[in-house]
Enzyme design. Structure first.
Site, PDB file in Angstrom:
ATOM      1  N   LYS A  32       0.859  -1.196   0.000  1.00  0.00           N
ATOM      2  CA  LYS A  32       0.000   0.000   0.000  1.00  0.00           C
ATOM      3  C   LYS A  32       0.890   1.240   0.000  1.00  0.00           C
ATOM      4  CE  LYS A  32      -3.465  -2.862   0.936  1.00  0.00           C
ATOM      5  NZ  LYS A  32      -3.073  -4.053   0.205  1.00  0.00           N
ATOM      6  N   GLY A  33       0.465   2.268  -0.714  1.00  0.00           N
ATOM      7  CA  GLY A  33       1.237   3.515  -0.735  1.00  0.00           C
ATOM      8  C   GLY A  33       2.099   3.658  -1.970  1.00  0.00           C
ATOM      9  N   CYS A  34       2.087   2.645  -2.828  1.00  0.00           N
ATOM     10  CA  CYS A  34       2.832   2.734  -4.085  1.00  0.00           C
ATOM     11  C   CYS A  34       1.871   3.107  -5.198  1.00  0.00           C
ATOM     12  CB  CYS A  34       3.485   1.392  -4.418  1.00  0.00           C
ATOM     13  SG  CYS A  34       4.903   1.015  -3.400  1.00  0.00           S
ATOM     14  N   GLN A  35       2.324   3.981  -6.063  1.00  0.00           N
ATOM     15  CA  GLN A  35       1.512   4.400  -7.206  1.00  0.00           C
ATOM     16  C   GLN A  35       1.314   3.223  -8.162  1.00  0.00           C
ATOM     17  OE1 GLN A  35       3.305   7.644  -9.276  1.00  0.00           O
ATOM     18  NE2 GLN A  35       1.610   7.918 -10.664  1.00  0.00           N
ATOM     19  N   SER A  36       2.398   2.489  -8.431  1.00  0.00           N
ATOM     20  CA  SER A  36       2.287   1.306  -9.272  1.00  0.00           C
ATOM     21  C   SER A  36       2.062   0.095  -8.370  1.00  0.00           C
ATOM     22  CB  SER A  36       3.555   1.130 -10.110  1.00  0.00           C
ATOM     23  OG  SER A  36       4.693   1.336  -9.328  1.00  0.00           O
TER      24      SER A  36
END
Length: 140
Positions: free
Chosen positions: A49-53
């Site tokens: 969680k927290g990653c754009q990809s």
């Protein structure tokens, strides 16, 4: 090899490149050599969680050491997780928990990432350390 030794090796490798285009190319190459996560682990539970990809990470305990596999749908992000896995995979959970991540600053990675990728990097580190905490609890 200790985590510190591996991190020093990574810093040395990145210092060989004169500019960030070369470093990005190197990160992409590292991403291609990443031990890939098995399809069965590409689940919502393993997404960071927290990653754009999308970044999937799976951890298993083998001989009291954590072994990580991962994948990402973005080539730069895949290179970033490859660097982290290289530093932490095959290490004891306690050592992963205690390890600092100053080597990320030493190679200048955070300052050359977009704000969303930098947040993703922090999320990846946090997740790897959370896996270590969970497995350390099992070992205690």
């Amino acid at each position: 090899m200790t985590i510190e030794d591996i991190q020093a090796e990574i810093v040395d490798e990145f210092s060989m490149f004169d500019d960030w285009m070369q470093r990005y190319e190197y990160m992409i190459e590292l991403g291609k050599s990443l031990p890939l996560i098995e399809e069965q682990y590409k689940t919502e539970d393993n997404i960071i969680k927290g990653c754009q990809s999308k970044v999937w990470v799976h951890a298993e305990l083998e001989d009291d050491k954590l072994v990580f596999t991962a994948d990402s749908d973005a080539i730069i992000t895949k290179g970033i997780i490859a660097i982290l896995i290289r530093a932490f995979s095959g290490q004891k959970p306690k050592d992963i928990i205690e390890a600092d991540t100053d080597f990320i600053d030493e190679i200048g990675l955070k300052e050359h990432l977009s704000p969303t990728r930098a947040n993703g990097l922090v999320s990846m580190i946090k997740q790897l350390k959370l896996y270590a905490v969970a497995y350390q609890t099992q070992l205690s």
